[in-house]
Motif scaffolding. Structure first.
Motif, mmCIF file in Angstrom:
data_model
loop_
_atom_site.group_PDB
_atom_site.id
_atom_site.type_symbol
_atom_site.label_atom_id
_atom_site.label_comp_id
_atom_site.label_asym_id
_atom_site.label_seq_id
_atom_site.Cartn_x
_atom_site.Cartn_y
_atom_site.Cartn_z
ATOM 1 N N GLU A 282 0.828 -1.208 0.000
ATOM 2 C CA GLU A 282 0.000 0.000 0.000
ATOM 3 C C GLU A 282 0.863 1.260 0.000
ATOM 4 N N LEU A 283 1.931 1.242 0.776
ATOM 5 C CA LEU A 283 2.819 2.399 0.818
ATOM 6 C C LEU A 283 3.479 2.639 -0.534
ATOM 7 N N VAL A 286 1.086 4.548 -3.073
ATOM 8 C CA VAL A 286 0.227 5.601 -2.544
ATOM 9 C C VAL A 286 0.138 6.785 -3.501
ATOM 10 N N ARG A 295 -6.179 8.150 0.157
ATOM 11 C CA ARG A 295 -5.302 6.982 0.224
ATOM 12 C C ARG A 295 -4.560 6.935 1.553
ATOM 13 N N VAL A 296 -4.074 8.092 2.007
ATOM 14 C CA VAL A 296 -3.337 8.126 3.268
ATOM 15 C C VAL A 296 -4.274 7.834 4.440
ATOM 16 N N LEU A 299 -4.770 4.148 4.498
ATOM 17 C CA LEU A 299 -3.551 3.504 4.976
ATOM 18 C C LEU A 299 -3.430 3.626 6.494
ATOM 19 N N TYR A 348 3.798 10.822 4.970
ATOM 20 C CA TYR A 348 2.706 11.063 4.035
ATOM 21 C C TYR A 348 1.595 11.880 4.702
#
Length: 425
Positions: A282-283, A286, A295-296, A299, A348
């Motif tokens: 996922e990272l 991103v 997205r962050v 996450l 992020y």
């Protein structure tokens, strides 16, 4: 004096093998719920008994709950090429991106040299006299047909080969594994045997460099004077250090623990590894799509869920299970990787906060650029008491021209860039 035979030619007094295979569930199993309930005398290692060894959060992950089952078992009896399958388990290990992911566990006893079996599971080149393992009626694809699909070699959580947990106790003639008395010194060859079983290799397959051998073997867990364990990336092993006397010996209890509580510690480590792998993926993407803030946020939510549900470094008050889990985590660098995930996610998050601040500043600047000329024009007309519609339209036109001119300046472009979320002014 005759040299002892190599480990690959030795059949121990008691040989147990557990094989863990990565699978994808095709449907909910119709097996009995819970872990496989091995029995020894009056002791039955069902979910209720095992849960007393673990913290509640770890127990829920490993055994589920009556209304949310995660684990199922089925007794079996399949004999093939010196292997006897006595039971199977399925543990649902779903993640956000892989809801059907699971681990299949095969419990076997072995009546031929154990090292040759784990070498075959590892895909090592066969030598004279070696027989294949997990083939024919013991092929996981055959055993789980219609229920689960083996994912080894493909997919996000595929492992190159099944994970093995080997348990071997020596006979009186197996001197390289035996202590000198109940609390005597352990020969160096004992840890070499332990390494071979855990690494699933002979010295010809993977010779340990003498300069680093002490470091490689220093992670062995001394459960007691009777036996030791070693956890590596692709396998773990338990080895006895005194002669097994057969029925009624302590090693029956040791074998039970290696199949139950200690296995569960390693399964929890596998779950942690898989979730950390997914968080790392996922990272890595991103920035591949828009909507960075969303997205962050997703996450951070997934990291919080993993941390509260799976991330345990202390399972239980019973020391060996903790030591085995920590050894597994260290082999896969899980603590370091999770710290890196937290640090990168924090970076992020700060980036998103900076962009949001820039967008707020840009919105305020835009309001200023748009509102100041218009407000000034209307204010002048109000002061002089001019109520002419034509003058009002002229004032509006002048305001628009002034606004467009202001937006064409460097400051105006900077405001618009901030409103879009960044970029060159």
């Amino acid at each position: 004096m005759t040299a002892p035979p190599p480990l690959e030619a030795i059949t121990g007094a008691r040989q147990e093998l557990t094989v863990v295979v990565s699978v994808r569930l095709l449907r909910t199993p119709d097996w009995d719920q819970g872990p496989f309930p091995f029995e020894l005398g009056s002791r039955r290692t069902d979910a209720e008994t095992r849960a007393t060894y673990f913290a509640p959060a770890a127990a829920r992950v490993l055994y589920g709950a009556p209304d949310r089952p995660r684990r199922w078992y089925r007794p079996a009896s399949v004999v093939h090429d010196g292997l006897h399958l006595i039971g199977m388990e399925l543990l649902r290990t779903a993640t956000a991106g892989n809801p059907e992911h699971a681990l299949a566990v095969l419990h076997l006893t072995v009546t031929r040299p154990l090292l040759s079996v784990v070498r075959a599971v590892a895909g090592r080149p066969a030598v004279d006299g070696d027989a294949a393992a997990l083939t024919g009626p013991l092929d996981p694809a055959v055993l789980l047909e219609g229920l689960a699909e083996v994912t080894s070699g493909a997919g996000a959580f595929a492992i190159a080969r099944p994970y093995t947990v080997a348990f071997l106790t020596p006979e009186a003639c197996h001197g390289p594994a035996l202590r000198a008395g109940y609390e005597g010194e352990l020969p160096d060859t004992a840890d070499r045997w332990l390494w071979q079983l855990a690494s699933r290799s002979t010295p010809a397959d993977f010779p340990l460099a003498p300069e680093t051998a002490a470091v490689e073997l220093s992670s062995a867990v001394r459960i007691s004077a009777d036996w030791s364990a070693l956890v590596l990336r692709q396998g773990a092993a338990f080895l006895g250090h005194r002669a097994d006397t057969g029925d009624g010996d302590f090693y029956a209890f040791g074998a039970l623990h290696s199949r139950t509580v200690y296995l569960d510690a390693l399964l929890l480590g596998s779950l942690q590894r898989d979730h950390i792998d997914e968080l790392t993926d996922e990272l890595s993407d991103v920035f591949d799509t828009g909507r960075l803030a969303r997205r962050v946020a997703t996450l951070e939510r997934n990291i919080a869920a993993f941390r509260s549900t799976y991330w345990r470094q202390h399972l239980t008050a019973h020391g060996p299970a903790n030591e085995l889990l920590l050894a597994f985590q260290n082999q896969h660098r899980l603590p370091d990787r999770f710290e890196e995930i937290l640090a990168e996610a924090a970076d992020y998050s700060r980036l998103v906060q900076t962009q949001e601040s820039q967008q707020i500043s840009g919105a305020l600047g835009t309001l200023t650029i748009l509102g100041l000329p218009l407000g000034t024009s209307l204010g002048v007309l109000q002061v002089v008491g001019d109520e002419s519609i034509s003058h009002l339209l002229v004032a509006l036109g002048i305001s628009v021209i002034v606004t467009v001119g202001a937006l064409a300046t460097r400051y105006g472009r900077l405001v618009l860039s901030s409103l879009r979320g960044g970029g060159r002014p």
